[in-house]
Design an enzyme around this catalytic site. Structure first.
Site, PDB file in Angstrom:
ATOM      1  CE  LYS A 332      -4.102   1.960   2.196  1.00  0.00           C
ATOM      2  NZ  LYS A 332      -3.780   3.346   1.970  1.00  0.00           N
ATOM      3  CG  PHE A 423      -3.197  -0.584  -8.129  1.00  0.00           C
ATOM      4  CD1 PHE A 423      -4.531  -0.322  -8.298  1.00  0.00           C
ATOM      5  CD2 PHE A 423      -2.421   0.312  -7.411  1.00  0.00           C
ATOM      6  CE1 PHE A 423      -5.108   0.815  -7.771  1.00  0.00           C
ATOM      7  CE2 PHE A 423      -2.986   1.461  -6.876  1.00  0.00           C
ATOM      8  CZ  PHE A 423      -4.334   1.718  -7.061  1.00  0.00           C
ATOM      9  CE  LYS A 506      -8.775   1.581   4.694  1.00  0.00           C
ATOM     10  NZ  LYS A 506      -9.142   2.912   4.360  1.00  0.00           N
TER      11      LYS A 506
HETATM   12  P1  AMP Z   1      -7.486   4.365   2.013  1.00  0.00           P
HETATM   13  O1  AMP Z   1      -7.270   5.708   1.361  1.00  0.00           O
HETATM   14  O2  AMP Z   1      -6.777   4.218   3.316  1.00  0.00           O
HETATM   15  O3  AMP Z   1      -8.934   3.937   2.029  1.00  0.00           O
HETATM   16  O4  AMP Z   1      -6.762   3.282   1.060  1.00  0.00           O
HETATM   17  C1  AMP Z   1      -7.083   3.170  -0.288  1.00  0.00           C
HETATM   18  C2  AMP Z   1      -6.062   3.906  -1.128  1.00  0.00           C
HETATM   19  O5  AMP Z   1      -4.778   3.293  -1.029  1.00  0.00           O
HETATM   20  C3  AMP Z   1      -6.331   3.839  -2.610  1.00  0.00           C
HETATM   21  O6  AMP Z   1      -7.304   4.763  -3.014  1.00  0.00           O
HETATM   22  C4  AMP Z   1      -4.979   4.131  -3.210  1.00  0.00           C
HETATM   23  O7  AMP Z   1      -4.797   5.522  -3.346  1.00  0.00           O
HETATM   24  C5  AMP Z   1      -3.997   3.676  -2.151  1.00  0.00           C
HETATM   25  N1  AMP Z   1      -3.143   2.552  -2.589  1.00  0.00           N
HETATM   26  C6  AMP Z   1      -1.818   2.475  -2.367  1.00  0.00           C
HETATM   27  N2  AMP Z   1      -1.316   1.334  -2.859  1.00  0.00           N
HETATM   28  C7  AMP Z   1      -2.343   0.652  -3.428  1.00  0.00           C
HETATM   29  C8  AMP Z   1      -2.456  -0.595  -4.092  1.00  0.00           C
HETATM   30  N3  AMP Z   1      -1.420  -1.407  -4.280  1.00  0.00           N
HETATM   31  N4  AMP Z   1      -3.701  -0.955  -4.519  1.00  0.00           N
HETATM   32  C9  AMP Z   1      -4.759  -0.162  -4.326  1.00  0.00           C
HETATM   33  N5  AMP Z   1      -4.710   1.026  -3.710  1.00  0.00           N
HETATM   34  C10 AMP Z   1      -3.518   1.447  -3.250  1.00  0.00           C
END
Ligand code: AMP
Length: 674
Positions: A332, A423, A506
């Site tokens: 992530k 991704f 996540k």
């Molecule tokens: P959150 O903002 O905490 O809900 O986490 C989702 C966000 O993580 C996504 O919208 C992406 O911007 C970010 N992200 C970072 N790495 C990845 C990945 N490998 N796959 C999907 N999202 C990712």
């Protein structure tokens, strides 16, 4: 359409907290708006003059507005400032002054919705020398033709301060209500329906007749009902549900479950079209002109952003791995989601919030042009900044600098280069890929990318159900300064705009809360006028009684008391007032006396605060009246959490050294720049 109709609606929406009433009022107006004005009406209701992804913004702030209001009312700027201080809102100021002056200048001609949108859009295109003046003229032209209420809403729209509680869901429901039948199943509601006049009602399965059989309705009532309305018996069809094109105003459903299913289908169709075309003006037109079928078959358009699939939180890595038969684990990354659109040579880049950032990233545009082999496509990934000397990832703030940069962009691109970790793919060469599994989408993505290592590559993926292997991957991600990992279901389809169970999970370390002192605040405006509306948070300088700014907080404190544990702005202001020792320009300084517990998403380095750090998205958890000011957390603890969060233990020396020098410079400035 007359703008006065819309202003009247805005006034009603502002005074009416009940969501359902808001939805009905908007639906009534949408129904009577003709096609040509529909997009403008829908935009204005949301306080916009451009769809969300548009590059342009109105670009008028308080200072220029002060001049404009002064010029168009004839009152001096000082007078206007006085009124503003009292009312806390330029909209109310102009309304008041315009009603006093109305004999002289107002009511010269009626304003239309299209004229308002036209002038406000022109504001965004007015640039360069003399632009302030021309902007002033554009606004004054509107204000001089506006009635007081209209002037209020024009000014608020310009300043982005509409505050009518018309969030996305309200517009979605209003579109559904405007153009599709209302579904009724409850006996009481059906009986109430009998009083209606001139409505088209589908008495599906003769429900009213059945009720009359049960003697809830007399034969006389039933006959009168039929006489006043057009009542048909028959099946529920898509066309029957489409009120805009000859369908029914009301459709009677057999029971709650049937009613829920039909309502859900209508709402989902409107929402689906919005996810693919995030502009409710377009969606409203589609609903009215093409009905359910049109909405459900809505397709995305390369060049316009799409609402993206979102992630759910997993309680632990182990549970995330267990959740799927085929889990794929990816890093992530600590960057920003980017959606790349390609059509021939043309490239667009959008953020997750649908902002167009193409201009800010010429380097990425270049890479996408060279490395994407598809003729047209929409692909997604995380965009990250990296240090050109060490090639190590830079924290999110570095990327944020690039996102917000308006000038010297090529220079900035050299200083802070970016890398893209791809991704997902949602559209390739004319084919929408939502229904395909992640595994298939990923393979299609691999097929169209010619990777450039460290600049434009696919995110590394490990497919495993083995917890040891997963933990190893997770540890490596944290140690590399990334946020955590994403665990994805390789068999899941792509659901735009949704956090779906069975999609992405996540996993990241959770951060402890901080006990911070309130050391200042900003007086609120609008609904929060008279209260301290945002708090300046302080963290203790170790072993001293001095406090350093580490963030601003407005979230978690309530405007109204919902339950007994809520803390309202009013209560808090009362509590803080005795400790205010400086009050100027809307900002107060407060002696540190009150400690609150604060949660936040992340700690970032910040040159703007004298602690050297900023809490990202801080929110109020509770008052810590059990804690004295000497028990508030200090900078050492904040730094410790910062290092933990970033997994910076390996780079500790480097981080600490850098942090210290930055901080030294800042603490010497004392008071800091907020
Ligand atoms: P959150 O903002 O905490 O809900 O986490 C989702 C966000 O993580 C996504 O919208 C992406 O911007 C970010 N992200 C970072 N790495 C990845 C990945 N490998 N796959 C999907 N999202 C990712």
């Amino acid at each position: 359409m007359e703008y006065s109709i819309l202003a009247g609606l805005c006034e009603y929406l502002e005074k009416t907290p009940a969501r359902l009433k808001k939805v009905s009022a908007i639906a009534r107006i949408l129904r009577r708006t003709d096609d040509s004005a529909l997009p403008a009406v829908v935009l204005l209701l949301q306080g916009r003059v451009f769809p969300p992804w548009h590059e342009k913004e109105i670009g008028i702030a308080g200072q220029l507005m002060l001049k404009i209001v002064s010029a168009s009312t004839g009152y001096s700027e000082t007078d206007i400032q006085k009124h503003y201080k009292k009312l806390g809102d330029f909209g109310l100021v102009i309304e008041k002054l315009a009603s006093e002056k109305k004999q002289k200048t107002l009511f010269s001609k009626g304003l239309t919705v299209s004229k308002v949108v036209e002038n406000l859009q022109k504001l965004a295109y007015t640039e360069g020398q003399g632009s302030q003046e021309r902007k002033g003229q554009l606004v004054s032209e509107l204000l001089s033709s506006a009635q007081p209420t209209e002037a209020k809403y024009i000014v608020r729209t310009i300043l982005g301060e509409l505050r009518m509680g018309v969030e996305k869901g309200v517009v979605r429901d209003a579109i559904a209500k405007a153009y599709f039948s209302e579904i009724v199943w409850d006996e009481k509601k059906i009986i109430r329906l009998l009083g209606k006049q001139n409505k088209k009602i589908l008495d599906h399965d003769s429900i009213v007749e059945k009720l009359s059989g049960k003697e809830k309705i007399t034969k006389k009532e039933y006959d009168a009902f039929r006489e006043r309305n057009t009542v048909d018996k028959g099946k529920i069809t898509d066309r029957g549900l489409w009120r805009a094109k000859g369908g029914y105003d009301y459709v009677l459903a057999e029971d709650n479950e049937e009613s829920r299913k039909i309502k859900k289908r209508i709402n989902d169709a409107v929402e689906w079209a919005w996810f693919l075309r995030p502009d409710y003006g377009e969606v409203a037109l589609l609903a009215r002109q093409k009905g359910l079928e049109g909405l459900e078959k809505a397709s995305l358009e390369v060049g316009k952003p799409v609402e993206v699939l979102l992630a759910e939180k997993a309680p632990s890595l182990e549970e995330a791995i267990k959740a799927f038969d085929k889990p794929a684990i990816e890093v992530k990354f600590d960057g920003a989601r980017a959606q790349i659109h390609k059509k021939g040579k043309e490239i667009w880049i959008y953020t997750r919030r649908l902002e167009n950032i193409t201009k800010q990233f010429p380097d990425l545009v270049d890479l996408a042009q060279k490395c994407v082999r598809a003729r047209e496509c929409i692909i997604e990934g995380e965009l990250m900044a990296f240090d050109p000397k060490t090639s190590k990832p830079l924290p999110f703030q570095a990327l944020s600098q690039r996102i917000h940069r308006k000038y010297d962009i090529p220079q900035m691109a050299m200083e802070i280069p970016v890398q893209m970790h791809l991704f997902d793919a949602i559209h390739i060469d004319g084919r929408q890929l939502f229904d395909l599994s992640l595994g298939k989408r990923r393979r299609m993505l691999e097929d169209i990318i010619v990777p450039v290592k460290g600049r434009f590559d696919l995110a590394e993926q490990v497919i495993t159900k083995d917890i040891k292997a997963a933990e190893g991957f997770y540890r490596k991600a944290i140690e590399a300064g990334q946020e955590g990992v994403m665990v994805k279901n390789l068999e899941a389809s792509y659901q735009p705009g949704r956090r779906v169970a069975g999609g992405w999970l996540k996993v990241k370390p959770t951060l402890e809360t901080l006990d911070a002192a309130i050391i200042g605040g900003l007086w609120g405006t609008g609904k929060r006028a008279g209260w301290i509306g945002s708090l300046i948070l302080g963290i203790r300088k170790p072993n001293t009684s001095e406090f350093l700014v580490c963030g601003m907080l407005g979230t978690g404190i309530k405007e109204k008391k919902g339950n007994k544990d809520d803390l309202t702005f009013e209560e808090l202001t009362k509590m803080l007032k005795p400790y205010i020792y400086h009050d100027e320009g809307g900002e107060v300084k407060i002696r540190p006396k009150i400690v609150i517990e604060v949660a936040y998403e992340e700690i970032q380095k910040s040159p703007n605060y004298d602690s050297g750090y900023a809490l990202r998205f801080p929110r109020f958890i509770r008052l810590r009246d059990d804690k004295g000011i000497e028990d508030a957390d200090d900078l050492d603890r904040l730094e410790k959490i910062y290092r933990m969060q970033k997994g910076k233990t390996d780079q500790k020396g480097r981080t600490e050294q850098k942090g210290r020098t930055e901080q030294k410079g800042k603490t010497e400035q004392k008071g800091g720049n907020i």
